[in-house]
Every structure is written in C-alpha cells, then in structure tokens.
Write an enzyme that holds these catalytic residues in place. Structure first.
Site, PDB file in Angstrom:
ATOM      1  N   ASP A  82       0.780  -1.247   0.000  1.00 27.67           N
ATOM      2  CA  ASP A  82       0.000   0.000   0.000  1.00 27.67           C
ATOM      3  C   ASP A  82       0.811   1.297   0.000  1.00 27.67           C
ATOM      4  OD1 ASP A  82       0.888   0.237   2.665  1.00 27.67           O
ATOM      5  OD2 ASP A  82      -1.018  -0.474   3.504  1.00 27.67           O
ATOM      6  N   HIS A  93       6.077  -8.210  -0.873  1.00 30.02           N
ATOM      7  CA  HIS A  93       4.974  -8.685  -1.715  1.00 30.02           C
ATOM      8  C   HIS A  93       4.612  -7.708  -2.821  1.00 30.02           C
ATOM      9  CE1 HIS A  93       3.554 -11.539   1.771  1.00 30.02           C
ATOM     10  NE2 HIS A  93       4.609 -11.998   1.133  1.00 30.02           N
ATOM     11  N   CYS A 114       3.840  -6.396 -17.789  1.00 25.51           N
ATOM     12  CA  CYS A 114       3.269  -7.257 -18.824  1.00 25.51           C
ATOM     13  C   CYS A 114       3.685  -8.705 -18.571  1.00 25.51           C
ATOM     14  CB  CYS A 114       3.769  -6.781 -20.185  1.00 25.51           C
ATOM     15  SG  CYS A 114       3.364  -7.912 -21.522  1.00 25.51           S
ATOM     16  N   CYS A 156       3.544  -5.337 -26.805  1.00 24.34           N
ATOM     17  CA  CYS A 156       3.359  -6.684 -27.347  1.00 24.34           C
ATOM     18  C   CYS A 156       1.919  -7.173 -27.274  1.00 24.34           C
ATOM     19  CB  CYS A 156       4.281  -7.666 -26.631  1.00 24.34           C
ATOM     20  SG  CYS A 156       3.679  -8.147 -25.016  1.00 24.34           S
ATOM     21  N   GLY A 161       1.323  -6.212  13.394  1.00 27.18           N
ATOM     22  CA  GLY A 161       0.098  -6.263  12.595  1.00 27.18           C
ATOM     23  C   GLY A 161       0.102  -7.321  11.510  1.00 27.18           C
ATOM     24  N   ASN A 197       0.141  -6.750  18.195  1.00 26.64           N
ATOM     25  CA  ASN A 197      -1.040  -7.207  17.446  1.00 26.64           C
ATOM     26  C   ASN A 197      -2.263  -7.041  18.337  1.00 26.64           C
ATOM     27  OD1 ASN A 197      -2.992  -9.033  15.974  1.00 26.64           O
ATOM     28  ND2 ASN A 197      -1.150  -9.511  14.803  1.00 26.64           N
TER      29      ASN A 197
HETATM   30  C1  BJW Z   1      -3.722  -5.306  14.036  1.00 26.78           C
HETATM   31  C2  BJW Z   1      -4.522  -4.160  13.934  1.00 26.78           C
HETATM   32  C3  BJW Z   1      -4.056  -2.996  14.581  1.00 26.78           C
HETATM   33  C4  BJW Z   1      -5.490  -5.723  12.847  1.00 26.78           C
HETATM   34  N1  BJW Z   1      -2.895  -3.040  15.262  1.00 26.78           N
HETATM   35  N2  BJW Z   1      -2.588  -5.329  14.708  1.00 26.78           N
HETATM   36  C5  BJW Z   1       3.148 -24.675   3.991  1.00 26.78           C
HETATM   37  C6  BJW Z   1       4.165 -24.236   4.810  1.00 26.78           C
HETATM   38  C7  BJW Z   1       4.912 -23.118   4.499  1.00 26.78           C
HETATM   39  C8  BJW Z   1       4.648 -22.407   3.341  1.00 26.78           C
HETATM   40  C9  BJW Z   1       3.637 -22.834   2.529  1.00 26.78           C
HETATM   41  C10 BJW Z   1       2.912 -23.946   2.830  1.00 26.78           C
HETATM   42  N3  BJW Z   1       1.999 -24.125   1.863  1.00 26.78           N
HETATM   43  C11 BJW Z   1       2.141 -23.132   0.958  1.00 26.78           C
HETATM   44  C12 BJW Z   1       3.141 -22.353   1.344  1.00 26.78           C
HETATM   45  C13 BJW Z   1       3.639 -21.153   0.681  1.00 26.78           C
HETATM   46  C14 BJW Z   1       2.723 -19.969   0.813  1.00 26.78           C
HETATM   47  C15 BJW Z   1       2.194 -19.824   2.229  1.00 26.78           C
HETATM   48  O1  BJW Z   1       2.814 -19.267   3.109  1.00 26.78           O
HETATM   49  N4  BJW Z   1       1.012 -20.324   2.489  1.00 26.78           N
HETATM   50  C16 BJW Z   1       0.457 -20.326   3.845  1.00 26.78           C
HETATM   51  C17 BJW Z   1      -0.866 -19.584   3.862  1.00 26.78           C
HETATM   52  C18 BJW Z   1       0.392 -21.732   4.308  1.00 26.78           C
HETATM   53  N5  BJW Z   1       3.546 -18.839   0.470  1.00 26.78           N
HETATM   54  C19 BJW Z   1       3.739 -18.485  -0.803  1.00 26.78           C
HETATM   55  O2  BJW Z   1       3.184 -19.046  -1.728  1.00 26.78           O
HETATM   56  C20 BJW Z   1       4.725 -17.369  -1.034  1.00 26.78           C
HETATM   57  N6  BJW Z   1       5.662 -17.758  -2.027  1.00 26.78           N
HETATM   58  C21 BJW Z   1       6.522 -18.774  -1.838  1.00 26.78           C
HETATM   59  O3  BJW Z   1       6.567 -19.387  -0.803  1.00 26.78           O
HETATM   60  O4  BJW Z   1       7.335 -19.025  -2.925  1.00 26.78           O
HETATM   61  C22 BJW Z   1       8.092 -20.229  -2.931  1.00 26.78           C
HETATM   62  C23 BJW Z   1       7.187 -21.315  -3.474  1.00 26.78           C
HETATM   63  C24 BJW Z   1       6.937 -21.364  -4.830  1.00 26.78           C
HETATM   64  C25 BJW Z   1       6.109 -22.356  -5.349  1.00 26.78           C
HETATM   65  C26 BJW Z   1       5.499 -23.272  -4.476  1.00 26.78           C
HETATM   66  C27 BJW Z   1       5.725 -23.194  -3.108  1.00 26.78           C
HETATM   67  C28 BJW Z   1       6.575 -22.209  -2.613  1.00 26.78           C
HETATM   68  C29 BJW Z   1       4.007 -16.146  -1.583  1.00 26.78           C
HETATM   69  C30 BJW Z   1       3.076 -15.530  -0.573  1.00 26.78           C
HETATM   70  C31 BJW Z   1       2.360 -14.356  -1.233  1.00 26.78           C
HETATM   71  C32 BJW Z   1       1.313 -13.731  -0.323  1.00 26.78           C
HETATM   72  N7  BJW Z   1       0.557 -12.811  -1.101  1.00 26.78           N
HETATM   73  C33 BJW Z   1      -0.466 -11.990  -0.439  1.00 26.78           C
HETATM   74  C34 BJW Z   1      -1.146 -11.099  -1.517  1.00 26.78           C
HETATM   75  C35 BJW Z   1      -0.190  -9.965  -1.901  1.00 26.78           C
HETATM   76  C36 BJW Z   1      -0.791  -8.973  -2.818  1.00 26.78           C
HETATM   77  C37 BJW Z   1      -1.963  -8.260  -2.214  1.00 26.78           C
HETATM   78  O5  BJW Z   1      -1.871  -7.597  -1.174  1.00 26.78           O
HETATM   79  O6  BJW Z   1      -3.023  -8.365  -2.830  1.00 26.78           O
HETATM   80  O7  BJW Z   1       0.138 -11.174   0.574  1.00 26.78           O
HETATM   81  S1  BJW Z   1      -1.612 -12.988   0.485  1.00 26.78           S
HETATM   82  C38 BJW Z   1      -1.789 -11.838   1.817  1.00 26.78           C
HETATM   83  O8  BJW Z   1      -1.276 -12.391   3.060  1.00 26.78           O
HETATM   84  C39 BJW Z   1      -0.880 -10.666   1.471  1.00 26.78           C
HETATM   85  C40 BJW Z   1      -0.283 -10.325   2.812  1.00 26.78           C
HETATM   86  O9  BJW Z   1       0.903  -9.591   2.646  1.00 26.78           O
HETATM   87  C41 BJW Z   1      -0.097 -11.682   3.436  1.00 26.78           C
HETATM   88  C42 BJW Z   1       0.041 -11.651   4.925  1.00 26.78           C
HETATM   89  O10 BJW Z   1      -1.091 -11.139   5.553  1.00 26.78           O
HETATM   90  P1  BJW Z   1      -0.911 -10.206   6.838  1.00 26.78           P
HETATM   91  O11 BJW Z   1      -0.236  -8.968   6.462  1.00 26.78           O
HETATM   92  O12 BJW Z   1      -0.350 -10.987   7.945  1.00 26.78           O
HETATM   93  O13 BJW Z   1      -2.449  -9.794   7.110  1.00 26.78           O
HETATM   94  P2  BJW Z   1      -3.575 -10.590   7.930  1.00 26.78           P
HETATM   95  O14 BJW Z   1      -4.871 -10.013   7.504  1.00 26.78           O
HETATM   96  O15 BJW Z   1      -3.420 -12.045   7.824  1.00 26.78           O
HETATM   97  O16 BJW Z   1      -3.304 -10.210   9.450  1.00 26.78           O
HETATM   98  C43 BJW Z   1      -3.509  -8.897   9.951  1.00 26.78           C
HETATM   99  C44 BJW Z   1      -3.150  -8.919  11.417  1.00 26.78           C
HETATM  100  O17 BJW Z   1      -3.195  -7.587  11.906  1.00 26.78           O
HETATM  101  C45 BJW Z   1      -4.100  -9.740  12.272  1.00 26.78           C
HETATM  102  O18 BJW Z   1      -3.334 -10.622  13.078  1.00 26.78           O
HETATM  103  C46 BJW Z   1      -4.808  -8.701  13.146  1.00 26.78           C
HETATM  104  O19 BJW Z   1      -5.089  -9.169  14.452  1.00 26.78           O
HETATM  105  C47 BJW Z   1      -3.802  -7.589  13.177  1.00 26.78           C
HETATM  106  N8  BJW Z   1      -4.346  -6.228  13.373  1.00 26.78           N
HETATM  107  N9  BJW Z   1      -5.599  -4.400  13.225  1.00 26.78           N
HETATM  108  C48 BJW Z   1      -2.181  -4.163  15.361  1.00 26.78           C
HETATM  109  N10 BJW Z   1      -4.745  -1.798  14.599  1.00 26.78           N
HETATM  110 ZN    ZN Z   2       4.384  -6.722 -23.283  1.00 26.24          ZN
END
Ligand code: BJW
Ligand code: ZN
Length: 249
Positions: free
Chosen positions: A103, A118, A126, A150, A187, A213
């Site tokens: 963001d 991320h 593209c 392209c 967070g 958190n």
């Molecule tokens: C407050 C508050 C306030 C609220 N004050 N706090 C098994 C084991 C390990 C890994 C894996 C697995 N199976 C699959 C995987 C890999 C996978 C993964 O981790 N999956 C798990 C879910 C199991 N990871 C991936 O695929 C990553 N790539 C990778 O590993 O590559 C190697 C690979 C390649 C091929 C195959 C396998 C591996 C990529 C991960 C990409 C994540 N993308 C997103 C979207 C990004 C674009 C977008 O924003 O649209 O990223 S998903 C989404 O989750 C986004 C976020 O950055 C990410 C994390 O979320 P975050 O920031 O923690 O938010 P929330 O909502 O979950 O939590 C908010 C928190 O704030 C809460 O706790 C609230 O309580 C708190 N809060 N208000 C303080 N005021």
């Molecule tokens: Zn292109």
C-alpha cells in the site's frame, strides 16, 4: 502499555533493529486486513484472487479487486504507527523495515528504506514481455489492461501464492533479521511464509522478538513478548521511549 525492562533497554540502546509489518498496521488508516472477522477474505475467496492461474482465468475480476483497493489506498493517509516507524529509522544506526503490504503507506509516512516483500500496488507489468507499465487505468470499458508493446496482459506487480518473492528483497530482509538484536513483528497474522519466517530467523540468531497485534497469532508462543493492542497507539509510545536516550542519526 506494559513492557519488560529488557525490551525498554533494547529500545534505548540497540544499534540494529528490524521490523516486519503486515496488513494490521494499515488497518487504522482504513485499509482492510486479509484475515479475521473484518478481513477481506471473510467475504472473498483468496484462492480465486491471489494466484496466477486465477488471474489468467478471471483477469477482469482480479483487476476489479486491485482497482478497488488502489482507490481506497490512494484516499487514506498513513497513521501514527507508520509515522512512528519513520521516526525510529532516523534514530537507529542499522534499521531495516520490511513490509508485506503493497500500500505504499510507509513511504508516504517518510520511511526512507522500505523492503517490499509482496510488491507494490502502484506498479504493474506485462506477463508476456515483462515491461513495467506505470499508471495502469482500468475502466468499465477497458477492464483488462494490455501491453502497448506486445499486446500481452498486464498484471499488478504483487506476489501471489505459489510465486517467488523478489529474491534480493528477501535476502536483505533475512540477513538483517539474522544480525539484529531487536525484532518487531507488527500487525501480521504470521501465517504466510517466507515472511513469517523472519521473526523466527531473528529469534534463532539471538534477537529479542516482540510482537504487536490486536490478538495472539501463530507465532505468539515463539516470541519473547506479545503486546496486545493497536499499533497506532503502541508504536508512538515505543518511539518516545527510544527518543529519551537517542539522538537523530
Ligand atoms: C492489528 C490491527 C491494529 C489488525 N494493530 N494489529 C506450507 C508451509 C509453508 C509455506 C507454505 C505452505 N503451503 C504453501 C506455502 C507457501 C505460501 C504460504 O505461506 N502459504 C500459507 C498460507 C500456508 N507462500 C507463498 O506461496 C509465497 N511464495 C513462496 O513461498 O514461494 C516459494 C514457493 C513457490 C512455489 C510453491 C511453493 C513455494 C508467496 C506468498 C504471497 C502472499 N501474497 C499476499 C497477496 C499480496 C498482494 C496483495 O496484497 O493483494 O500477501 S496474500 C496476503 O497475506 C498478502 C499479505 O501480505 C499476506 C500476509 O497477511 P498479513 O499482512 O499478515 O495480514 P492478515 O490479515 O493475515 O493479518 C492482519 C493482522 O493484523 C491480524 O493478526 C490482526 O489481528 C492484526 N491487526 N488491526 C495491530 N490496529
Ligand atoms: Zn508486453
């Protein structure tokens, strides 16, 4: 706010501090988080939106989602937590801020060096030729943007499930986590890897790890201290403690 003597002393003296932020730090600005009761994904299915196959199947729906979020992000402002981290950067010799957020709010708050794990919603590229395309406009008429060079489909420069993170950014974050003496995880639900591995790496390398958190998370039992509360209320207080014994760098 109650903090331990050890944490207070590290805030005052640590030369190397790392921070990981997640969607929760922007919640008080009005940006929805992903998980939890008010999270985006309580209404939308992640597997339909945040992976490349889904994008290829439904680019118009995925673009509509990002366009909607982009509009919200452009309308909101950084909050006290973002500003407190920008102030901390000025006080600590070796300060690394890594964010999972796309963001831009850390940069808008004045943080100079932000490691974006991320991607960033402001950028697009593209899928065919890789060309970066600024100022992508999605409208009712043009629901899927195409490359001027392209003709390929343009996608947001963000990291979806199953995709690699930018390796240089991840490596820099990992090595900073390995050398810091204090690590703050703010967070984030700490369920998405490899981002969630950063506080664990820091802990394994001897850092004191503090989580901020609204609630306990997947890694709470592994960290040294969990501060339960709003980032926008807690972080300014931590920055104040730091200020009492530090000067600007
Ligand atoms: C407050 C508050 C306030 C609220 N004050 N706090 C098994 C084991 C390990 C890994 C894996 C697995 N199976 C699959 C995987 C890999 C996978 C993964 O981790 N999956 C798990 C879910 C199991 N990871 C991936 O695929 C990553 N790539 C990778 O590993 O590559 C190697 C690979 C390649 C091929 C195959 C396998 C591996 C990529 C991960 C990409 C994540 N993308 C997103 C979207 C990004 C674009 C977008 O924003 O649209 O990223 S998903 C989404 O989750 C986004 C976020 O950055 C990410 C994390 O979320 P975050 O920031 O923690 O938010 P929330 O909502 O979950 O939590 C908010 C928190 O704030 C809460 O706790 C609230 O309580 C708190 N809060 N208000 C303080 N005021
Ligand atoms: Zn292109």
């Amino acid at each position: 706010m109650m903090i331990s003597g050890k944490f207070e002393s590290l805030l005052k003296t640590a030369d190397s501090i790392c921070v990981l932020t997640g969607a929760g730090i922007s919640a008080e600005s009005g940006v929805a988080t992903f998980r939890g009761t008010d999270g985006l994904w309580s209404k939308l299915k992640p597997e339909e939106l945040a992976n490349f196959d889904a994008f290829l199947r439904n680019p118009d729906i995925v673009w509509e989602w990002y366009n909607h979020r982009k509009q919200i992000i452009q309308e909101v402002k950084p909050n006290a937590a973002h500003y407190a981290l920008a102030a901390m950067e000025q006080m600590v010799k070796d300060f690394t801020l890594t964010t999972q957020n796309i963001d831009n709010l850390h940069t808008r708050a004045g943080s100079k060096r932000v490691l974006e794990l991320h991607g960033n919603i402001e950028r697009s590229y593209c899928v065919t030729c890789g060309k970066f395309v600024p100022d992508v406009v999605v409208t009712r008429e043009q629901r899927i943007p195409h490359c001027g060079d392209c003709g390929g489909v343009i996608r947001p420069d963000v990291v979806w499930f199953g995709e690699m993170l930018p390796q240089d950014v991840l490596e820099e974050s990992m090595s900073a986590a390995a050398r810091c003496s204090l690590f703050l995880s703010i967070g984030t639900s700490a369920v998405v890897y490899p981002a969630a591995g950063l506080p664990l790496k820091a802990r394994d390398c001897g850092a004191y790890v503090v989580e901020i958190n609204l609630e306990r998370t997947e890694i709470s039992h592994l960290v040294d201290e969990s501060l339960i509360g709003k980032a926008g209320e807690i972080l300014p207080q931590l920055a104040e403690i730091m200020k009492t014994s530090r000067s600007q760098k």
